[in-house]
Design a protein around this motif. Structure first.
Motif, short mmCIF file in Angstrom:
data_model
loop_
_atom_site.label_atom_id
_atom_site.label_comp_id
_atom_site.label_asym_id
_atom_site.label_seq_id
_atom_site.Cartn_x
_atom_site.Cartn_y
_atom_site.Cartn_z
N GLU A 106 57.49 75.78 11.70
CA GLU A 106 56.06 75.99 11.87
C GLU A 106 55.74 77.46 11.64
O GLU A 106 56.45 78.34 12.15
N TRP A 107 54.66 77.73 10.92
CA TRP A 107 54.29 79.11 10.59
C TRP A 107 54.19 79.98 11.85
O TRP A 107 54.78 81.06 11.92
N GLY A 108 53.46 79.48 12.83
CA GLY A 108 53.28 80.25 14.05
C GLY A 108 54.57 80.40 14.83
O GLY A 108 54.82 81.46 15.43
N GLY A 109 55.41 79.36 14.84
CA GLY A 109 56.67 79.45 15.54
C GLY A 109 57.59 80.50 14.95
O GLY A 109 58.23 81.28 15.67
N ALA A 110 57.69 80.54 13.62
CA ALA A 110 58.53 81.54 12.96
C ALA A 110 57.99 82.95 13.20
O ALA A 110 58.76 83.90 13.39
N ALA A 111 56.67 83.09 13.20
CA ALA A 111 56.07 84.40 13.47
C ALA A 111 56.39 84.86 14.89
O ALA A 111 56.72 86.03 15.13
N ARG A 112 56.29 83.93 15.85
CA ARG A 112 56.60 84.28 17.24
C ARG A 112 58.07 84.64 17.42
O ARG A 112 58.41 85.49 18.25
N LEU A 113 58.94 84.00 16.64
CA LEU A 113 60.37 84.31 16.72
C LEU A 113 60.62 85.77 16.36
O LEU A 113 61.35 86.48 17.07
N VAL A 114 60.04 86.22 15.26
CA VAL A 114 60.20 87.63 14.87
C VAL A 114 59.59 88.55 15.92
O VAL A 114 60.18 89.58 16.29
N LYS A 115 58.44 88.17 16.45
CA LYS A 115 57.81 88.99 17.48
C LYS A 115 58.65 89.05 18.75
O LYS A 115 58.63 90.05 19.48
N THR A 116 59.41 87.98 19.04
CA THR A 116 60.29 87.98 20.20
C THR A 116 61.31 89.10 20.09
O THR A 116 61.57 89.83 21.06
N ALA A 117 61.92 89.25 18.91
CA ALA A 117 62.89 90.33 18.72
C ALA A 117 62.24 91.70 18.89
O ALA A 117 62.79 92.59 19.56
N LEU A 118 61.05 91.87 18.32
CA LEU A 118 60.38 93.16 18.40
C LEU A 118 59.94 93.47 19.82
O LEU A 118 60.04 94.63 20.28
N SER A 119 59.48 92.47 20.54
CA SER A 119 59.03 92.69 21.92
C SER A 119 60.20 92.96 22.85
O SER A 119 60.12 93.83 23.73
N ALA A 120 61.29 92.22 22.66
CA ALA A 120 62.43 92.35 23.57
C ALA A 120 63.26 93.59 23.30
O ALA A 120 63.75 94.25 24.23
N PHE A 121 63.43 93.93 21.99
CA PHE A 121 64.39 94.98 21.64
C PHE A 121 63.82 96.08 20.76
O PHE A 121 64.52 97.04 20.44
N GLY A 122 62.56 95.95 20.34
CA GLY A 122 61.90 97.01 19.61
C GLY A 122 62.22 97.10 18.14
O GLY A 122 61.68 97.98 17.45
N ARG A 123 63.03 96.20 17.62
CA ARG A 123 63.39 96.26 16.21
C ARG A 123 63.99 94.92 15.78
O ARG A 123 64.30 94.06 16.62
#
Length: 313
Positions: free
Chosen positions: A76-93
């Motif tokens: 899902e478009w939104g799910g894949a976008a949230r996955l990338v945001k999870t990495a950025l939110s949790a670890f900054g990169r």
């Protein structure tokens, strides 16, 4: 923890079990911080549970590593976008994306349903494209802002994707598409500091079914260095992870657009389509002449690799 991926951040899809789980654990051993993505579905695709991803996160933390769980649907478009945001939110990169999620719906072509075709194409091919699309947009933005990007994408195809598999028309088509997608991505994203490679793993998992299990035992509970009878367990999914960890490291930046077959202790490079012998008469062909021309081309061309499971001639 320190290793060849020290300080890097990796997303691994389908990481709750099998090969993906081993990828996530190995990245953690090599010093990476890991986003463990998994829907937690049953073998037939039923239900959803955060349990498998959370269990892997706990294993990583027990090893002294850092990880977070993510249960978004990568198809899902939104799910894949949230996955990338999870990495950025949790670890900054984000430095590494491993596209590993997949399943099979094997059926002979004359019996396959539209749903079985659509499901496999969606999970394997669309489930590779969407995380890649959102990760690539992030890396392009960083690159265009003047940041130094040294990112990695590792996609997952199959032997059926390279050579075809009887009873696996959907899986063969989807994972062949994964190889082509990887070749295009490698060409397009190199400018931004991103390499893209594809692995073709062979290991015992839920997805590979009972054939391997019957000869080598269940995947869970065996050490990668010790098979059911104390020898090297060539079918253990942990054997795939070292190559993937290296492909995710800074040391692999010179390797892109490649397809690696990996099984047990063996790593090989698969050689894709190349232009073969040619017959050119310099004018439009007469159909009656083509048979002789093709016969000569066949003499000069190696036979194709056999489709897996096809009857021997």
């Amino acid at each position: 923890m320190g290793g060849i991926c020290d300080g890097r951040v990796a997303i691994v899809t389908g990481a709750g079990r099998g090969i993906g789980r081993e990828h996530a654990l190995e990245f953690a051993r090599q010093g990476a911080r890991v986003v463990v993505n998994d829907l937690g579905t049953g073998r037939e695709g039923e239900g959803r549970s955060a349990g498998p991803a959370l269990e892997v996160v706990e294993e990583i933390r027990d090893l002294g590593g850092r990880a977070v769980a993510n249960s978004d649907d990568v198809t899902e478009w939104g799910g894949a976008a949230r996955l990338v945001k999870t990495a950025l939110s949790a670890f900054g990169r984000l430095d590494i994306l491993v596209n590993n999620a997949g399943f099979v719906r094997d059926r002979m072509l004359v019996s396959m349903t539209e749903q079985e075709w659509d499901d496999v194409i969606r999970v394997h091919l669309k489930g590779h494209f969407l995380p890649l699309r959102h990760a690539a947009a992030h890396w392009r933005e960083r690159s265009e802002a003047g940041d130094s990007v040294d990112a990695r994408v590792i996609n997952t195809s199959s032997g059926a994707g390279l050579f075809g598999g009887v009873g696996q028309g959907n899986h063969s088509a989807a994972t062949a598409g994964v190889v082509a997608l990887g070749q295009v991505a490698a060409a397009e994203l190199g400018h931004y500091g991103v390499t893209v490679n594809t692995i073709v793993p062979a290991a015992r998992t839920r997805m590979t079914g009972e054939a391997l299990t019957a000869t080598t035992g269940p995947a869970d509970g065996f050490d990668a260095e010790a098979g059911p009878e104390g020898g090297f367990d060539v079918a253990h999914p942990a054997n795939i992870a070292p190559l993937v960890a290296w492909l995710g490291s800074a040391g692999s930046r010179h390797v892109t657009g490649r397809v690696f077959e990996v099984e047990g202790g063996s790593i090989s490079l698969a050689d894709g389509w190349r232009h073969g012998p040619r017959a050119d008469r310099g004018a439009r062909w007469d159909p009656a002449d083509i048979g002789d021309a093709v016969a000569k081309l066949l003499v000069d061309t190696p036979d194709p690799e056999p489709v897996r499971g096809a009857p021997s001639s």
